[in-house]
Design a protein around this motif. Structure first.
Motif, PDB file in Angstrom:
ATOM      1  N   VAL A  15       0.568  -1.293   0.126  1.00 48.31           N
ATOM      2  CA  VAL A  15       0.204  -0.268  -0.019  1.00 48.31           C
ATOM      3  C   VAL A  15       1.097   1.565  -0.087  1.00 48.31           C
ATOM      4  O   VAL A  15       0.829   2.411  -0.380  1.00 48.31           O
ATOM      5  CB  VAL A  15      -1.082  -0.298   1.316  1.00 48.31           C
ATOM      6  CG1 VAL A  15      -1.540   1.098   1.195  1.00 48.31           C
ATOM      7  CG2 VAL A  15      -2.478  -0.914   1.447  1.00 48.31           C
ATOM      8  N   ILE A  16       1.969   1.043   0.831  1.00 44.10           N
ATOM      9  CA  ILE A  16       2.870   2.593   0.818  1.00 44.10           C
ATOM     10  C   ILE A  16       3.734   2.634  -0.641  1.00 44.10           C
ATOM     11  O   ILE A  16       3.275   3.583  -1.421  1.00 44.10           O
ATOM     12  CB  ILE A  16       4.092   1.718   2.000  1.00 44.10           C
ATOM     13  CG1 ILE A  16       2.927   1.901   3.557  1.00 44.10           C
ATOM     14  CG2 ILE A  16       4.895   3.047   1.750  1.00 44.10           C
ATOM     15  CD1 ILE A  16       4.728   1.880   4.848  1.00 44.10           C
ATOM     16  N   ILE A  17       4.143   1.197  -1.259  1.00 40.82           N
ATOM     17  CA  ILE A  17       4.898   2.029  -2.136  1.00 40.82           C
ATOM     18  C   ILE A  17       3.174   2.298  -3.685  1.00 40.82           C
ATOM     19  O   ILE A  17       3.800   3.405  -4.162  1.00 40.82           O
ATOM     20  CB  ILE A  17       4.811   0.073  -3.042  1.00 40.82           C
ATOM     21  CG1 ILE A  17       6.222  -0.080  -2.818  1.00 40.82           C
ATOM     22  CG2 ILE A  17       5.406   0.855  -4.563  1.00 40.82           C
ATOM     23  CD1 ILE A  17       6.438  -1.422  -2.487  1.00 40.82           C
ATOM     24  N   PRO A  41       4.871  10.199   3.246  1.00 44.17           N
ATOM     25  CA  PRO A  41       5.058  11.289   3.008  1.00 44.17           C
ATOM     26  C   PRO A  41       4.032  11.806   1.919  1.00 44.17           C
ATOM     27  O   PRO A  41       3.195  13.109   2.457  1.00 44.17           O
ATOM     28  CB  PRO A  41       6.333  12.391   2.634  1.00 44.17           C
ATOM     29  CG  PRO A  41       7.693  10.949   2.922  1.00 44.17           C
ATOM     30  CD  PRO A  41       6.956   9.440   3.019  1.00 44.17           C
ATOM     31  N   ASN A  42       3.846  11.250   0.723  1.00 43.03           N
ATOM     32  CA  ASN A  42       3.194  11.713   0.167  1.00 43.03           C
ATOM     33  C   ASN A  42       1.677  10.926   0.067  1.00 43.03           C
ATOM     34  O   ASN A  42       0.765  11.954  -0.032  1.00 43.03           O
ATOM     35  CB  ASN A  42       2.735  10.685  -1.860  1.00 43.03           C
ATOM     36  CG  ASN A  42       3.295  11.087  -2.552  1.00 43.03           C
ATOM     37  OD1 ASN A  42       2.167  12.143  -2.642  1.00 43.03           O
ATOM     38  ND2 ASN A  42       3.482  10.285  -3.762  1.00 43.03           N
ATOM     39  N   ARG A  56      -7.058   5.212   1.801  1.00 44.87           N
ATOM     40  CA  ARG A  56      -8.076   5.509   1.187  1.00 44.87           C
ATOM     41  C   ARG A  56      -7.150   6.468   0.348  1.00 44.87           C
ATOM     42  O   ARG A  56      -8.361   6.833  -0.908  1.00 44.87           O
ATOM     43  CB  ARG A  56      -8.033   6.917   2.131  1.00 44.87           C
ATOM     44  CG  ARG A  56      -9.319   7.731   2.557  1.00 44.87           C
ATOM     45  CD  ARG A  56      -9.337   8.843   3.695  1.00 44.87           C
ATOM     46  NE  ARG A  56     -10.804   9.602   3.224  1.00 44.87           N
ATOM     47  CZ  ARG A  56     -11.723   9.435   3.675  1.00 44.87           C
ATOM     48  NH1 ARG A  56     -12.509   8.017   4.460  1.00 44.87           N
ATOM     49  NH2 ARG A  56     -12.337   9.875   3.472  1.00 44.87           N
ATOM     50  N   PRO A  57      -6.012   7.037   0.189  1.00 49.99           N
ATOM     51  CA  PRO A  57      -5.895   8.133  -0.899  1.00 49.99           C
ATOM     52  C   PRO A  57      -5.398   7.130  -2.332  1.00 49.99           C
ATOM     53  O   PRO A  57      -5.700   7.556  -3.377  1.00 49.99           O
ATOM     54  CB  PRO A  57      -4.402   8.661  -0.822  1.00 49.99           C
ATOM     55  CG  PRO A  57      -3.900   8.545   0.831  1.00 49.99           C
ATOM     56  CD  PRO A  57      -5.436   7.626   1.264  1.00 49.99           C
ATOM     57  N   VAL A  58      -5.354   5.967  -1.884  1.00 48.37           N
ATOM     58  CA  VAL A  58      -4.874   5.105  -2.888  1.00 48.37           C
ATOM     59  C   VAL A  58      -6.493   4.445  -3.923  1.00 48.37           C
ATOM     60  O   VAL A  58      -6.502   4.485  -5.173  1.00 48.37           O
ATOM     61  CB  VAL A  58      -4.039   3.875  -2.366  1.00 48.37           C
ATOM     62  CG1 VAL A  58      -3.702   2.778  -3.795  1.00 48.37           C
ATOM     63  CG2 VAL A  58      -2.916   4.449  -1.906  1.00 48.37           C
ATOM     64  N   PHE A  81       9.538  10.113   9.698  1.00 49.31           N
ATOM     65  CA  PHE A  81       9.318   9.594   8.795  1.00 49.31           C
ATOM     66  C   PHE A  81       7.612  10.083   7.700  1.00 49.31           C
ATOM     67  O   PHE A  81       7.299   8.509   7.792  1.00 49.31           O
ATOM     68  CB  PHE A  81       9.434   7.627   9.137  1.00 49.31           C
ATOM     69  CG  PHE A  81      10.489   7.131  10.208  1.00 49.31           C
ATOM     70  CD1 PHE A  81      11.945   7.664   9.567  1.00 49.31           C
ATOM     71  CD2 PHE A  81      10.816   7.322  11.225  1.00 49.31           C
ATOM     72  CE1 PHE A  81      13.081   6.886   9.694  1.00 49.31           C
ATOM     73  CE2 PHE A  81      12.196   6.969  12.029  1.00 49.31           C
ATOM     74  CZ  PHE A  81      13.302   6.950  11.099  1.00 49.31           C
ATOM     75  N   GLY A  82       7.638  10.751   7.934  1.00 49.04           N
ATOM     76  CA  GLY A  82       5.866  10.508   6.825  1.00 49.04           C
ATOM     77  C   GLY A  82       5.308  11.226   8.164  1.00 49.04           C
ATOM     78  O   GLY A  82       3.900  11.429   7.636  1.00 49.04           O
ATOM     79  N   LEU A  83       5.098  10.596   9.287  1.00 47.83           N
ATOM     80  CA  LEU A  83       4.247  10.132   9.591  1.00 47.83           C
ATOM     81  C   LEU A  83       3.971  11.755  10.617  1.00 47.83           C
ATOM     82  O   LEU A  83       4.928  12.079  11.238  1.00 47.83           O
ATOM     83  CB  LEU A  83       3.883   9.324  10.693  1.00 47.83           C
ATOM     84  CG  LEU A  83       4.302   7.664  10.533  1.00 47.83           C
ATOM     85  CD1 LEU A  83       4.447   6.911  11.179  1.00 47.83           C
ATOM     86  CD2 LEU A  83       2.465   7.546   9.595  1.00 47.83           C
ATOM     87  N   PRO A  84       2.601  12.086  10.080  1.00 44.63           N
ATOM     88  CA  PRO A  84       2.373  12.789  11.775  1.00 44.63           C
ATOM     89  C   PRO A  84       3.293  13.037  13.201  1.00 44.63           C
ATOM     90  O   PRO A  84       3.393  11.379  14.024  1.00 44.63           O
ATOM     91  CB  PRO A  84       0.777  13.428  12.206  1.00 44.63           C
ATOM     92  CG  PRO A  84       0.695  12.229  11.640  1.00 44.63           C
ATOM     93  CD  PRO A  84       1.443  11.413  10.832  1.00 44.63           C
TER      94      PRO A  84
END
Lengths: 486, 89
Positions: free
Chosen positions: A204-206, A212-213, A296-298, B48-51
């Motif tokens: 999912v992260i990929i 961050p994206n 959700r964004p994916v 690491f991108g997390l809040p």
């Protein structure tokens, strides 16, 4: 039909069958059938113990419902889910060694055996057996429906065929293998859950182009998704914190968890289980709920929460990997169901039949009845799940919190507070169940009282009832140090 | 008969440790989540991108608790026999 998804799942089911069969061979050579069938002969090692606790506890809600809610609510729901890390160590540390010692001294096979010896009261036994049979039976049926829906959505089979497939798999190995089969398959299923969630999280992260994206997309859609307060800003600190009782420390009172705390071989197994259980619970809960948020964004616009995980797995993974990964929620549901099935049947056979109907039954009769009751229960659940009656869905609402409110104090204070007696235990169970049901309706009408989850107040009230009745009626200190059976 | 079973003393101590650890866990989880998370969203930092509130409360918190459980079990928990027959220290 989607064979690429189906084949890995069928392989998974076959492995499970094989374990059930293997465990049953060990059972036929056993000299103490009851203890072996319902408790695995008190010889679980650390890894199996940790995994069976995690797998029993991690049900459809942690793999389908929970991530689905995280999808709608954002990071606030992951925060809530992390209250469950505490269960990994709390149950074993609190019940811990004293429970293990007392259970052996009482020769207890079930949680009710423990209550029976501690409080020396038929009312306690019958009241607890009754609550377990009613509530857990409903909880089990609800999980069967969840399991069948999952098979249905994966394979394209009709609901009825899916339910049949699911029911046969569960019944075969629970009936023949008993607790050891259940605990062993739980261990395999726990491992599947662990690996499955990790693969899916990475995928999912990929698919979302990195964390961050993904977080940026969430911020652009609705900044509330990134706060602890939920998408609409209505998850209050008090409400989220009250889940520390429902899915955290209160789990001590769940019979299906408590029975596992008397099944381990020695304190070394218990120590290992503490460590493994904490790490595995935290890891699975964190991953699964993060997957829900990141999905959700994916894949925006999924309406039904329970479908988030199956859909995102089919979207981001090659079909055969999705099959393996989706075996994880399947494993979670099956392992919850099998433990509940065994627990309900042990309440009937051990706590009611052997205590009150026929105390002098021969081993052969007990064996026949144990297999028979377990099988019959499975068939009844199957028939009910084909066309679930309203009452069943209604009872299931109380299964978790209601049982916690009923049992937490009779177990915990029964172990550590010498003044606790049967009047306190009965009052505590009755208060817990009645106030839970009452408050449930009040909260439906008026919103949550004090802004906390329904379970909070009944747990406090049942504590008051336990202490008050123990001190007021028949006050007598319990002597823990005299072995009652020797 | 008057004397408390030696194993119970150990069991009681370990149960107290369990309660303390759960309290500590709750305070850590609650403190970071609502202490840092109640700021306006624009002021969040990201680890690491997390809040940040989430990272410290849930990710770091989980790691800290896991390490504590390992340490506590190794150094403060004692192995005892469970059966009454082996009843000697």
């Amino acid at each position: 039909m989607n064979y690429a998804v189906l084949v890995p799942m069928i392989v998974f089911l076959l492995v499970i069958f094989f374990i059930g069969y293997w465990a049953s061979r060990k059972l036929t050579s056993s000299s103490n059938f009851i203890s072996d069938y319902f408790l695995g002969g008190r010889e679980l090692g650390g890894f199996v113990l940790a995994m069976t606790m995690v797998a029993t506890y991690g049900s459809a809600s942690s793999f389908l419902g929970g991530p689905g809610t995280a999808y709608t609510m954002g990071f606030g729901w992951v925060l809530l889910a992390m209250a469950q890390v505490v269960t990994g160590y709390f149950v074993l540390m609190i019940l811990g060694k004293k429970y293990a010692i007392m259970a052996r001294r009482y020769k207890a096979i079930t949680m009710i055996d423990f209550l029976k010896s501690r409080y020396d009261s038929s009312a306690v036994v019958l009241l607890s057996a009754f609550s377990i049979i009613i509530f857990l039976f409903s909880a089990m049926a609800a999980q069967w429906i969840g399991g069948a829906r999952l098979v249905e959505s994966l394979t394209g089979l009709s609901y009825n065929s899916a339910l049949f497939l699911f029911a046969v798999s569960v019944l075969v190995y629970v009936t023949i293998g008993g607790f050891r089969a259940v605990a062993l398959t739980d261990a395999v299923q726990g491992a599947v859950m662990l690996i499955g969630t990790l693969i899916l999280l990475v995928a999912v992260i990929i698919a979302g182009g990195g964390i961050p994206n993904i977080v940026n997309d969430l911020l652009n859609e609705n900044p509330n998704l990134v706060t602890p307060y939920g998408a609409n800003g209505d998850l209050t600190a008090a409400y989220v914190s009250s889940f520390w009782i429902l899915v955290g420390v209160g789990v001590v009172g769940l019979p299906q968890i408590a029975v596992r705390a008397m099944s381990y071989k020695n304190s070394r197994s218990m120590h290992r289980a503490l460590i493994i259980g904490t790490i595995v619970t935290g890891f699975i809960m964190l991953n699964m709920h993060l997957i829900g948020v990141f999905a959700r964004p994916v894949m925006p616009g999924i309406e039904i929460g329970d479908k988030v995980i199956p859909l995102i797995a089919l979207e981001t993974l090659p079909p055969w990997v999705a099959g393996i990964v989706l075996a994880a929620p399947m494993a979670a549901i099956m392992s919850t169901v099998d433990s509940l099935l065994l627990l309900v049947s042990s309440s009937i056979v051990k706590d009611v039949y052997l205590n009150y109907v026929k105390p002098d039954a021969t081993i052969k009769t007990i064996k026949r009845i144990s297999f028979g009751v377990t099988g019959m229960l499975g068939i009844i659940v199957f028939l009910l799940a084909l066309n679930p009656p309203e009452l069943l869905i209604f009872l299931n609402l109380f299964a978790f919190g209601g049982l916690e409110a009923a049992f937490i104090w009779p177990i915990v204070l029964g172990l550590y507070w010498k003044w606790g007696n049967k009047y306190g235990a009965i009052a505590s169970m009755a208060t817990g169940i009645v106030s839970y049901i009452g408050l449930h309706f009040y909260n439906l009408e008026n919103g949550n009282l004090f802004g906390v989850h329904t379970v909070t107040l009944p747990v406090l009230l049942s504590l008051v009832a336990f202490v008050a009745f123990s001190l007021l009626i028949g006050r007598k200190a319990y002597q823990y140090n005299v072995p009652t059976l020797k | 008969m008057e004397e408390t079973d030696w194993r119970f003393k150990i069991a009681h101590r370990e149960a107290k440790i369990g309660v303390s650890l759960a309290l500590f866990n709750f305070v850590w989880w609650f403190g970071f989540a609502y202490g840092m998370g109640s700021r306006p969203v624009e002021e969040y930092n990201y680890v690491f991108g997390l809040p940040d509130w989430f990272f410290y409360s849930c990710v770091l918190g989980f790691l800290v608790i896991s390490v504590l459980v390992v340490v506590i079990v190794h150094f403060f928990f004692t192995e005892v026999p469970f059966d009454d027959e082996e009843d000697s220290p």
